[in-house]
Design an enzyme around this catalytic site. Structure first.
Site, short mmCIF file in Angstrom:
data_model
loop_
_atom_site.label_atom_id
_atom_site.label_comp_id
_atom_site.label_asym_id
_atom_site.label_seq_id
_atom_site.Cartn_x
_atom_site.Cartn_y
_atom_site.Cartn_z
N LEU A 191 0.88 -1.25 -0.06
CA LEU A 191 -0.06 0.02 0.03
C LEU A 191 0.70 1.27 -0.06
CD1 LEU A 191 -2.33 -1.42 2.55
CD2 LEU A 191 -2.91 -1.07 0.36
N PRO A 192 0.20 2.52 -0.27
CA PRO A 192 1.13 3.66 -0.49
C PRO A 192 1.96 4.04 0.83
CG PRO A 192 -1.09 4.00 -1.78
CD PRO A 192 -1.09 2.57 -0.62
N THR A 216 6.58 0.78 1.63
CA THR A 216 7.59 1.40 2.30
C THR A 216 6.67 2.44 3.08
OG1 THR A 216 8.83 1.36 0.32
CG2 THR A 216 9.56 3.20 1.95
N LYS A 256 15.67 0.27 4.16
CA LYS A 256 14.98 1.05 3.08
C LYS A 256 15.27 2.31 2.99
CE LYS A 256 12.29 1.60 -0.52
NZ LYS A 256 12.49 1.20 -1.72
N LYS A 290 8.81 11.30 -0.77
CA LYS A 290 8.01 10.50 0.32
C LYS A 290 9.33 9.67 1.33
CE LYS A 290 5.97 6.09 1.08
NZ LYS A 290 5.56 4.82 0.63
P1 NAD Z 1 0.55 2.47 -6.18
O1 NAD Z 1 -0.04 3.84 -5.87
O2 NAD Z 1 0.65 2.32 -7.35
O3 NAD Z 1 -0.44 1.13 -5.41
C1 NAD Z 1 -0.90 1.11 -4.26
C2 NAD Z 1 -2.46 0.44 -4.27
O4 NAD Z 1 -2.89 0.38 -3.01
C3 NAD Z 1 -3.38 1.52 -5.31
O5 NAD Z 1 -3.54 0.40 -6.17
C4 NAD Z 1 -4.26 1.37 -4.25
O6 NAD Z 1 -5.93 1.39 -4.89
C5 NAD Z 1 -4.45 0.72 -3.27
N1 NAD Z 1 -4.91 0.86 -2.07
C6 NAD Z 1 -4.72 2.19 -1.42
N2 NAD Z 1 -5.38 2.05 -0.07
C7 NAD Z 1 -6.16 0.73 -0.21
C8 NAD Z 1 -6.86 0.13 0.63
N3 NAD Z 1 -7.54 0.83 1.75
N4 NAD Z 1 -7.57 -1.09 0.48
C9 NAD Z 1 -6.98 -1.55 -0.51
N5 NAD Z 1 -6.21 -1.09 -1.47
C10 NAD Z 1 -5.77 0.08 -1.12
O7 NAD Z 1 1.90 2.28 -5.37
P2 NAD Z 1 3.31 1.39 -5.81
O8 NAD Z 1 3.98 2.21 -6.60
O9 NAD Z 1 2.56 0.16 -6.18
O10 NAD Z 1 3.92 1.23 -4.23
C11 NAD Z 1 3.55 0.69 -3.27
C12 NAD Z 1 4.46 0.89 -2.25
O11 NAD Z 1 5.82 0.28 -2.63
C13 NAD Z 1 4.75 2.18 -1.87
O12 NAD Z 1 4.72 2.37 -0.30
C14 NAD Z 1 5.86 2.72 -2.38
O13 NAD Z 1 6.66 3.63 -1.72
C15 NAD Z 1 6.64 1.12 -2.46
N6 NAD Z 1 7.68 1.28 -3.56
C16 NAD Z 1 7.26 1.65 -4.78
C17 NAD Z 1 8.35 1.52 -5.73
C18 NAD Z 1 8.06 2.02 -7.05
O14 NAD Z 1 8.88 2.15 -8.07
N7 NAD Z 1 6.78 2.05 -7.76
C19 NAD Z 1 9.63 0.85 -5.45
C20 NAD Z 1 9.84 0.30 -4.01
C21 NAD Z 1 8.82 0.65 -3.14
#
Ligand code: NAD
Length: 296
Positions: free
Chosen positions: A65-66, A95, A170, A245
């Protein structure tokens, strides 16, 4: 093979869930976005009606999740902790801030279950290829239980220490990456402004003491090396907004720890200005625009 509830199927989670299916696990998936649920269901997952439904009658629950508030609300308010069966292990790969990660360890343990914080690095490409690095915090026995699940999504699975230590590791890594992206930007603007060709700067620095992974993967200027976002209008890659973030999480952690992070603070401030200028959707390497807005 295990039964797994997967909650949060965004840019990262959808690929990770699909890789778990490929590895032979049975998945129940949930996201607030119906489209992404269908995308993962097409690969063979069962679409759950709610987060609690995804967590019912499974051996593991993975959340992706975000931010920390989302993890807290899914685990507590949306009823995941109440829904899980005895013996279920909860893995959070988002994260999030160290304080929330530690609080989630406590809340889950009080309810009688096991929890692992397991944030990742490797980006969307690594999520899709199944080559993520997992930085894990929690009990050694819990880590050993989770390892086969994490191996379905990543290549490098490391236990960094006890509760929250995956998140600590991280943000330490990403703080260095953010500082380095800003340092590379300052150097390229300085060198080019004083008349040195950017290709010469890259060739010399990338074979000298100024070299870094960030310089090689995210050189902030275009036309000097292949496959960097600067060659493609700073299309991410790793978005500047996500870097902001993580730098803010590092600042919050430094406050908790009472340690000084002057360069981390400077990088966080620079990325906040970049965000205010409307550039959070661009790759992290676009931070050079804070130094020279019209650079390409
Ligand atoms: P994203 O925003 O694409 O996906 C998050 C998902 O969570 C969305 O589909 C959203 O609808 C869902 N969501 C939010 N609240 C919810 C709830 N209450 N119930 C169910 N679903 C819910 O984010 P992402 O890029 O997939 O990143 C996810 C995590 O991984 C973050 O913490 C980010 O910092 C970390 N991360 C991302 C990357 C990257 O390159 N994108 C790399 C490493 C780590």
């Amino acid at each position: 093979m295990a039964t797994i509830g997967f909650i949060g199927l965004g840019n990262m989670g959808a690929h990770m869930a699909r890789n778990l299916i490929k590895a032979g696990h049975d998945l129940k998936v949930f996201d607030l976005n119906e489209q992404t649920v269908q995308y993962v269901a097409q690969a063979g997952a069962k679409a759950a009606d709610s987060a609690a439904d995804a967590a019912t009658e499974v051996e593991f629950v993975v959340t992706m999740l975000p931010v920390g508030a989302n993890v807290r609300s899914v685990l507590q308010d949306a009823g995941v902790i109440d829904a899980v069966a005895p013996g279920t292990v909860l893995i959070d790969s988002s994260t999030i801030d160290v304080d929330t990660a530690r609080a989630m360890h406590e809340v889950v343990a009080e309810a009688g279950y096991e929890f692992l914080d397991a944030p990742v690095s490797g980006g969307v490409g690594g999520a899709e290829a199944g080559t993520l690095t997992f930085m894990c915090g929690g009990d050694q026995k819990v880590f050993a239980k989770c390892r086969p699940i994490l191996e379905g999504m990543g290549k490098n699975i490391v236990r960094c220490g006890g509760p929250g230590q995956g998140q600590v590791t991280k943000i330490c890594n990403n703080m260095i990456a953010g500082i380095t992206a800003l340092a590379c930007s300052e150097a390229f603007v300085l060198g080019e402004t004083l008349g040195v060709d950017r290709k010469v700067l890259f060739d010399v620095i990338s074979t000298s003491t100024g070299n870094s992974t960030i310089l090689n993967l995210m050189c902030p200027v275009s036309g000097v090396t292949d496959n960097v976002p600067a060659n493609n209008g700073y299309k991410p890659g790793f978005a500047a907004g996500l870097m902001l973030k993580d730098l803010r999480l590092a600042q919050a952690a430094a406050l908790t720890a009472g340690t000084s992070t002057p360069l981390g603070a400077a990088a966080a401030a620079a990325f906040a200005i970049h965000d205010a200028n409307g550039n959070s959707h661009l790759d992290t390497s676009s931070i050079i625009k804070v130094i020279k807005p019209d650079i390409e």
